[in-house]
Design a protein around this motif. Structure first.
Motif, PDB file in Angstrom:
ATOM      1  N   GLY A  15       0.818  -1.200   0.000  1.00 11.95           N
ATOM      2  CA  GLY A  15       0.000   0.000   0.000  1.00 11.95           C
ATOM      3  C   GLY A  15       0.857   1.257   0.000  1.00 11.95           C
ATOM      4  O   GLY A  15       2.088   1.199   0.036  1.00 11.95           O
ATOM      5  N   THR A  16       0.193   2.400  -0.008  1.00 11.63           N
ATOM      6  CA  THR A  16       0.880   3.695  -0.081  1.00 11.63           C
ATOM      7  C   THR A  16       1.880   3.880   1.053  1.00 11.63           C
ATOM      8  O   THR A  16       3.023   4.308   0.832  1.00 11.63           O
ATOM      9  N   SER A  29      -3.363  -2.667  -8.673  1.00 10.50           N
ATOM     10  CA  SER A  29      -4.787  -2.588  -8.333  1.00 10.50           C
ATOM     11  C   SER A  29      -5.548  -2.111  -9.557  1.00 10.50           C
ATOM     12  O   SER A  29      -4.989  -1.475 -10.461  1.00 10.50           O
ATOM     13  N   ARG A  41      -9.968   2.876  -5.082  1.00 16.06           N
ATOM     14  CA  ARG A  41      -9.772   3.963  -4.118  1.00 16.06           C
ATOM     15  C   ARG A  41      -8.402   3.874  -3.458  1.00 16.06           C
ATOM     16  O   ARG A  41      -7.767   4.891  -3.176  1.00 16.06           O
ATOM     17  N   THR A  42      -7.938   2.667  -3.204  1.00 15.40           N
ATOM     18  CA  THR A  42      -6.640   2.460  -2.559  1.00 15.40           C
ATOM     19  C   THR A  42      -5.672   1.826  -3.541  1.00 15.40           C
ATOM     20  O   THR A  42      -5.851   0.663  -3.932  1.00 15.40           O
ATOM     21  N   ASP A  91     -10.212  -7.580  -5.281  1.00 12.86           N
ATOM     22  CA  ASP A  91     -10.822  -6.679  -4.304  1.00 12.86           C
ATOM     23  C   ASP A  91     -12.336  -6.821  -4.379  1.00 12.86           C
ATOM     24  O   ASP A  91     -12.863  -7.649  -5.139  1.00 12.86           O
ATOM     25  N   ALA A 105      -3.172  -3.572   2.434  1.00  9.81           N
ATOM     26  CA  ALA A 105      -3.294  -2.123   2.549  1.00  9.81           C
ATOM     27  C   ALA A 105      -4.689  -1.733   3.044  1.00  9.81           C
ATOM     28  O   ALA A 105      -5.260  -0.740   2.596  1.00  9.81           O
ATOM     29  N   VAL A 125      -7.394  -3.264   2.445  1.00  8.95           N
ATOM     30  CA  VAL A 125      -8.434  -3.639   1.473  1.00  8.95           C
ATOM     31  C   VAL A 125      -8.647  -5.154   1.506  1.00  8.95           C
ATOM     32  O   VAL A 125      -7.706  -5.919   1.266  1.00  8.95           O
TER      33      VAL A 125
END
Length: 248
Positions: free
Chosen positions: A10-11, A35, A40-41, A125, A159, A161
């Motif tokens: 993730g970020t 992704s 969104r993520t 996801d 992340a 999700v």
């Protein structure tokens, strides 16, 4: 989607590898997220990010993977899956379509390409899982299913999700109440006329048996028959199985 065998970041994790608090000024220089577009993520592939940080060329997602076109028999295909199911469960997955129909049949033995089997372990996801359903429902209805616990628990969270394996969703979808249950005649009411659908199925099976009396059909011919009959290759494979079993 996180391809089978890959690790998602993730970020915050990517920022930590870059010794930054945010990715605001460097986002455009990073490898493309794995992704889905519009997610969104954002999620990145760990190996690609590590190569980027080291200043190395960014590897393809398939780099280092065994030959994806190699053909595997049922036992090897089963063991290729993460958390390999039992032979009985693997056979059940094939019958209900959770595992795709074989890519080819060699001397009566079904074989799958490694890539076909590996896709079963792709991580999806919430939206990707919804789109995997045979009979798609709205995003709102899908959210209610998840909230009410009518969907299997996610296989992992990346992340923040939730993600489900493709096989998890396919198996649940193929066997959930309502997919095969319900409908039909009330209990105790006898059928007075032959069902047209059953007659059609028997006629189709007879046509296939005439084409493949031993229950064996090359992949191209299987695909051609499926297209001509307006059915899936998965359905043709199940019919061939029934012909082979009847001949046994």
């Amino acid at each position: 989607m996180i391809p089978a065998g890959r690790t998602g970041l993730g970020t915050a994790e990517v920022a930590a590898l870059l010794n930054r608090k945010t990715l605001r000024t460097v986002r455009e220089s990073l490898p493309a997220p794995i992704s889905r577009e519009g997610a969104r993520t954002p999620i990145w592939d760990a190996e690609q990010i590590k190569a980027h940080v080291a200043g190395d060329s960014v590897p393809e997602l398939s780099a280092g993977m065994p030959d994806t076109d190699e053909l595997l028999d049922a036992e090897r295909a089963r063991l290729e899956l993460q958390d390999a199911p039992t032979p009985e469960d693997f056979d059940a997955h094939v019958r209900d379509g959770s595992v795709p129909a074989p890519d080819t049949v060699i001397d009566g033995v079904p074989h799958w390409k490694r890539a076909t089997i590996r896709r079963c372990d792709d991580l999806l996801d919430r939206e990707e899982a919804r789109l995997e359903l045979r009979n798609q429902i709205t995003a709102g209805a899908w959210g209610s299913y998840i909230h009410e616990g009518r969907v299997p628990d996610p296989d992992t969270t990346v992340a923040g999700v939730p993600h489900w394996k493709r096989l998890t969703i396919r198996s649940w979808d193929a066997n959930r109440p309502g997919e095969r249950a319900g409908g039909g005649r009330p209990k105790g009411v006898k059928e007075t006329k032959p069902r047209a659908r059953n007659a059609e199925k028997e006629a189709r099976r007879a046509r296939l048996q005439e084409l493949a009396p031993d229950g064996e059909l090359p992949a191209p011919a299987l695909a051609k028959f499926a297209e001509a009959e307006g059915i899936s290759e998965r359905t043709v494979f199940r019919l061939l199985q029934s012909i082979r079993e009847a001949n046994a």
